[in-house]
Design a protein around this motif. Structure first.
Motif, short mmCIF file in Angstrom:
data_model
loop_
_atom_site.label_atom_id
_atom_site.label_comp_id
_atom_site.label_asym_id
_atom_site.label_seq_id
_atom_site.Cartn_x
_atom_site.Cartn_y
_atom_site.Cartn_z
N ASP A 13 0.86 -1.18 0.00
CA ASP A 13 0.00 0.00 0.00
C ASP A 13 0.90 1.23 0.00
O ASP A 13 1.78 1.35 0.85
CB ASP A 13 -0.90 0.00 1.24
N HIS A 14 0.68 2.09 -0.98
CA HIS A 14 1.49 3.31 -1.09
C HIS A 14 2.98 2.99 -1.15
O HIS A 14 3.80 3.74 -0.60
CB HIS A 14 1.20 4.27 0.06
N LEU B 256 4.66 0.64 0.28
CA LEU B 256 5.24 -0.01 1.45
C LEU B 256 4.57 -1.35 1.68
O LEU B 256 3.45 -1.58 1.24
CB LEU B 256 5.04 0.86 2.70
N ILE C 82 2.71 -3.84 4.22
CA ILE C 82 1.96 -3.75 5.47
C ILE C 82 1.63 -5.17 5.93
O ILE C 82 1.08 -5.95 5.15
CB ILE C 82 0.63 -3.00 5.28
N ARG D 274 2.10 -3.06 10.81
CA ARG D 274 3.43 -2.50 10.72
C ARG D 274 3.88 -2.35 9.27
O ARG D 274 3.45 -3.09 8.40
CB ARG D 274 4.43 -3.38 11.47
N GLN D 275 4.73 -1.37 9.05
CA GLN D 275 5.13 -1.05 7.67
C GLN D 275 6.61 -1.35 7.46
O GLN D 275 7.43 -1.03 8.30
CB GLN D 275 4.89 0.44 7.42
N ILE D 276 6.93 -1.94 6.33
CA ILE D 276 8.33 -2.17 5.99
C ILE D 276 8.61 -1.79 4.54
O ILE D 276 7.71 -1.76 3.72
CB ILE D 276 8.72 -3.66 6.14
N HIS D 277 9.86 -1.54 4.27
CA HIS D 277 10.26 -1.29 2.89
C HIS D 277 10.19 -2.60 2.11
O HIS D 277 10.49 -3.66 2.65
CB HIS D 277 11.68 -0.73 2.85
N TRP E 245 10.63 5.67 -2.13
CA TRP E 245 11.16 5.22 -0.84
C TRP E 245 12.65 4.93 -0.82
O TRP E 245 13.22 4.70 0.25
CB TRP E 245 10.39 3.97 -0.36
#
Lengths: 264, 264
Positions: free
Chosen positions: A108-109, A111, A113, A132-135, A161
């Motif tokens: 999403d966007h 990243l 999730i 939580r968000q990760i690259h 990013w």
DNA sequence: GTCATGAGTTCCGCTATGCGGAACTGATAA
DNA sequence: TTATCAGTTCCGCATAGCGGAACTCATGAC
């Protein structure tokens, strides 16, 4: 000096920054929030009052905190695609079978999730890590997803990013990543050998619909335990079986759900 | 005509209404949202653009939908009090032992919010119902909570939400409710005999901290199955044991949690 | 090819609205 | 009593957000 800047609403941004501050620092006083955001207290007060009126923020005497309305909103986001829900039991099964941490990750966007997270043996911290968000470039799930995106979309995401290094083995070179994605595409499986966190390995497979990756199933664990055939073959096979089953269930039934006395 | 109305920010309200619309009707086009809210399309566009910029809304070609950032926010709200998390395993255990639907409910802005929901046997729909809102006067959990609130707070809540009838047995009279709450307080257990939904019974006990109810554990099921000693004694005993254990664990340890490479 | 339709985006002028600073309130303490 | 401090309300100003209109850009009919 008219200078129309980008068409965007300042008040909305500020309100969400207030919300974000509450998410970060937890229950806080008005003055703390105002200081944190470098806003006038009168302004902060107005934002908090508005959010409170709408029940998106609660106050416990002298402290403000996130309203539980967000719990509902969070669930709605998490189930915005019926396919997301169907992955849950597969994540549970994978955690069970491997004894490691199993996840379902979505993009999403630009990243990744975590939508479902299940830890195998030590069933502590249920739901920990969800949201939580990760690259994408430094995780097995992210690479599994990127490998099945069109090149231009991949570039957009990398432009947005970058490829920051998180661990010793993180791929920080675009060309190198392209090659890696090519390999992932051929094999149908992605690996992460201490690219995201030192001492942590992982592997992932994409979950596709209409040829497009809608997410990835992943398993992660300490690099000393996740190694050899276990990492290279056995776990991927389990994940591929699960992904395959998911993809066959193209019957993405949408049910209305029972609505009794829901208060809005 | 200056007429300063209540100090509240219109733009913020509108933005959240857009978000709420997306929660309600799911992925939607700009024009649908504008029509739904009776806003100019240009205005709607500005709100959506702002929300999109902040990643609270995503767009899939021609449709807008909730951003997965809300998943994170939802979790943060759901775990804003460490005690909330500790109830999870008790809810699971209760669902297991009773074979019925077990819940943990908390009060926010005068409404009951389901924070944990677990269905006993048929493990379908995991997490379904989480975040849902109910009136406090017509549910066992709500009554368990209200019974341990100061009278004035109860009045505030009743003033705000009234006592709407949801089912045949819903208590719609204030005095009657006060008496019921008195009974609940004495017994330490609340019951719901088809007061919320016809054909559905339930029972609940408060979970207290420092003498104040922070939530309630509840079990609900079809009235033909939830009846007699099973409803009156056995289930309450299990719930009381769980609540008791929770209250003893006054060690509400707050841990920082491991923070690796989290993108904000 | 032209014209029509329709969704979404950008432009633009007007003024209502959101802003910060200052004044006020109310609680707590010295 | 005065002092302090957090939070709230007031207020004048200018800007930021509003709706309508104009403009794009697809898609499709003829």
């Amino acid at each position: 000096m008219v200078e129309r800047n980008e068409e965007t609403i300042q008040a909305t941004k500020t309100s969400f920054e207030v919300v974000h501050t509450l998410q970060e620092i937890g229950p806080a006083r008005l003055s703390e929030i105002a200081a944190e955001l470098e806003l006038a207290e009168s302004t902060t007060h107005r934002h908090l009052q508005t959010l409170h009126d709408m029940r998106y923020v609660s106050r416990d005497g002298e402290r403000y905190q996130l309203g539980l309305r967000f719990a509902r909103l969070g669930r709605a986001a998490q189930t915005r695609d019926p396919a997301y829900e169907m992955t849950q039991r597969h994540v549970e099964a994978l955690a069970e079978e491997t004894g490691e941490r199993a996840q379902f990750v979505v993009e999403d966007h630009g990243l990744g999730i975590y939508l479902h997270v299940e830890t195998g043996s030590q069933a502590v911290r249920v739901g920990f890590g969800v949201g939580r968000q990760i690259h994408l470039h430094s995780s097995s799930a992210g690479k599994a997803i990127l490998a099945h995106y069109p090149r231009e979309r991949v570039d957009e995401i990398l432009d947005q990013w970058g490829l920051p290094a998180h661990a010793a083995n993180t791929i920080t070179d675009r060309e190198e990543l392209y090659e890696e994605l090519e390999t992932v595409r051929e094999r149908g499986v992605a690996f992460n050998r201490e690219e995201h966190v030192d001492g942590l390995n992982g592997t992932a497979v994409p979950v596709k619909r209409d040829g497009r990756a809608i997410g990835a199933l992943a398993v992660a664990g300490p690099s000393h335990r996740l190694t050899g055939e276990w990492l290279d073959e056995e776990i991927p096979d389990m994940m591929l079986a699960a992904a395959n089953e998911l993809e066959l269930n193209a019957t993405y039934a949408s049910d209305a759900g029972s609505r009794d006395h829901i208060v809005e």
